[in-house]
Scaffold this motif. Sequence first.
Motif, PDB file in Angstrom:
ATOM      1  N   TYR A  41       0.828  -1.201   0.000  1.00 54.31           N
ATOM      2  CA  TYR A  41       0.000   0.000   0.000  1.00 54.31           C
ATOM      3  C   TYR A  41       0.864   1.253   0.000  1.00 54.31           C
ATOM      4  O   TYR A  41       2.031   1.211   0.427  1.00 54.31           O
ATOM      5  CB  TYR A  41      -0.902   0.012   1.244  1.00 54.31           C
ATOM      6  N   GLN A  42       0.293   2.332  -0.494  1.00 50.77           N
ATOM      7  CA  GLN A  42       0.973   3.632  -0.509  1.00 50.77           C
ATOM      8  C   GLN A  42       0.139   4.617   0.296  1.00 50.77           C
ATOM      9  O   GLN A  42      -1.091   4.672   0.157  1.00 50.77           O
ATOM     10  CB  GLN A  42       1.141   4.115  -1.951  1.00 50.77           C
TER      11      GLN A  42
ATOM     12  N   MET B   1     -10.758   1.218  -3.171  1.00 46.34           N
ATOM     13  CA  MET B   1     -10.633   0.618  -1.837  1.00 46.34           C
ATOM     14  C   MET B   1      -9.600   1.381  -1.011  1.00 46.34           C
ATOM     15  O   MET B   1      -8.602   1.857  -1.544  1.00 46.34           O
ATOM     16  CB  MET B   1     -10.171  -0.842  -1.975  1.00 46.34           C
ATOM     17  N   ILE B   2      -9.882   1.483   0.270  1.00 46.99           N
ATOM     18  CA  ILE B   2      -9.025   2.253   1.188  1.00 46.99           C
ATOM     19  C   ILE B   2      -8.679   1.370   2.387  1.00 46.99           C
ATOM     20  O   ILE B   2      -9.532   0.645   2.889  1.00 46.99           O
ATOM     21  CB  ILE B   2      -9.783   3.521   1.661  1.00 46.99           C
ATOM     22  N   LYS B   3      -7.402   1.415   2.761  1.00 50.12           N
ATOM     23  CA  LYS B   3      -6.966   0.657   3.918  1.00 50.12           C
ATOM     24  C   LYS B   3      -6.550   1.639   5.007  1.00 50.12           C
ATOM     25  O   LYS B   3      -5.835   2.608   4.721  1.00 50.12           O
ATOM     26  CB  LYS B   3      -5.752  -0.194   3.514  1.00 50.12           C
ATOM     27  N   VAL B   5      -4.853   1.994   8.816  1.00 51.31           N
ATOM     28  CA  VAL B   5      -4.100   1.351   9.892  1.00 51.31           C
ATOM     29  C   VAL B   5      -4.010   2.361  11.031  1.00 51.31           C
ATOM     30  O   VAL B   5      -3.367   3.410  10.878  1.00 51.31           O
ATOM     31  CB  VAL B   5      -2.696   0.936   9.420  1.00 51.31           C
ATOM     32  N   ILE B  53      -7.089  -2.447  11.811  1.00 49.45           N
ATOM     33  CA  ILE B  53      -6.818  -2.496  10.373  1.00 49.45           C
ATOM     34  C   ILE B  53      -8.174  -2.606   9.679  1.00 49.45           C
ATOM     35  O   ILE B  53      -8.928  -3.561   9.893  1.00 49.45           O
ATOM     36  CB  ILE B  53      -5.884  -3.661  10.007  1.00 49.45           C
ATOM     37  N   GLU B  59     -13.317   6.417  -0.195  1.00 53.41           N
ATOM     38  CA  GLU B  59     -13.094   7.556   0.707  1.00 53.41           C
ATOM     39  C   GLU B  59     -14.400   8.000   1.360  1.00 53.41           C
ATOM     40  O   GLU B  59     -14.442   8.314   2.555  1.00 53.41           O
ATOM     41  CB  GLU B  59     -12.496   8.711  -0.110  1.00 53.41           C
ATOM     42  N   ASP B  89      -2.882   5.930   9.591  1.00 56.63           N
ATOM     43  CA  ASP B  89      -2.350   6.011   8.226  1.00 56.63           C
ATOM     44  C   ASP B  89      -3.432   5.505   7.266  1.00 56.63           C
ATOM     45  O   ASP B  89      -4.033   4.449   7.507  1.00 56.63           O
ATOM     46  CB  ASP B  89      -1.097   5.149   8.077  1.00 56.63           C
ATOM     47  N   VAL B  90      -3.674   6.257   6.210  1.00 50.83           N
ATOM     48  CA  VAL B  90      -4.684   5.871   5.219  1.00 50.83           C
ATOM     49  C   VAL B  90      -3.973   5.549   3.910  1.00 50.83           C
ATOM     50  O   VAL B  90      -3.181   6.358   3.415  1.00 50.83           O
ATOM     51  CB  VAL B  90      -5.721   7.000   5.014  1.00 50.83           C
ATOM     52  N   TYR B  91      -4.246   4.365   3.385  1.00 45.31           N
ATOM     53  CA  TYR B  91      -3.493   3.849   2.238  1.00 45.31           C
ATOM     54  C   TYR B  91      -4.392   3.491   1.063  1.00 45.31           C
ATOM     55  O   TYR B  91      -5.577   3.184   1.238  1.00 45.31           O
ATOM     56  CB  TYR B  91      -2.775   2.556   2.648  1.00 45.31           C
ATOM     57  N   THR B  92      -3.752   3.479  -0.127  1.00 43.32           N
ATOM     58  CA  THR B  92      -4.417   2.875  -1.280  1.00 43.32           C
ATOM     59  C   THR B  92      -3.541   1.718  -1.764  1.00 43.32           C
ATOM     60  O   THR B  92      -2.310   1.748  -1.609  1.00 43.32           O
ATOM     61  CB  THR B  92      -4.580   3.907  -2.422  1.00 43.32           C
ATOM     62  N   LEU B  93      -4.177   0.758  -2.382  1.00 41.44           N
ATOM     63  CA  LEU B  93      -3.486  -0.460  -2.799  1.00 41.44           C
ATOM     64  C   LEU B  93      -2.587  -0.206  -4.012  1.00 41.44           C
ATOM     65  O   LEU B  93      -2.990   0.490  -4.964  1.00 41.44           O
ATOM     66  CB  LEU B  93      -4.531  -1.521  -3.155  1.00 41.44           C
TER      67      LEU B  93
END
Lengths: 95, 95
Positions: A41-42, B1-3, B5, B53, B59, B89-93
């Motif tokens: 992930y970024q 999709m948003i991850k 952590v 997680i 968003e 922390d907000v991530y994109t794949l």
Amino acid sequence: MIKVVARSVAIQGKEDEIIALSKELVLESRKEVGCIRYEMYQDQKNASVFTMIETWQDEETFQKHKETPHVKRIVPQLNALRVEKAVVDVYTLVI
Amino acid sequence: MIKVVARSVAIQGKEDEIIALSKELVLESRKEVGCIRYEMYQDQKNASVFTMIETWQDEETFQKHKETPHVKRIVPQLNALRVEKAVVDVYTLVI
């Protein structure tokens, strides 16, 4: 089940190289026994921040992962493109 | 999709309270539209470290989550049991 969150920061301008190198690591790791999920992930706010989020069947398969040829070959190359080594947190599921 | 952590550290001795309170937050969050996955983990080496997680469809659904009654009610209570607010922390794949 084990969850691994490995956060690292790219040296400015090395982001594309890190993505290209990581692709091989991710694809090889997904083939491993016990690898349930392995994704890169970024960070939305800071494009230099990359985080691997991995799910392993158990401690044993995760430890084996760290000894695989692709990890031993690629991770040092990634570290050369990073501000510092990845910060790796290893978790177990609570809820 | 948003991850997402979200890592936080419990005040020593407040771990069980945090787990109990978090359970309600996790179960309520999982019911929300756009919530793909919402899990709480505990660090293997430091039992005071907890990390949510979360996987959100986009968003928009993640932003709505932050405005829900259960987040507004429970997160301040969790913060009172934490050394400091969660680092999110907000991530994109990528891969």
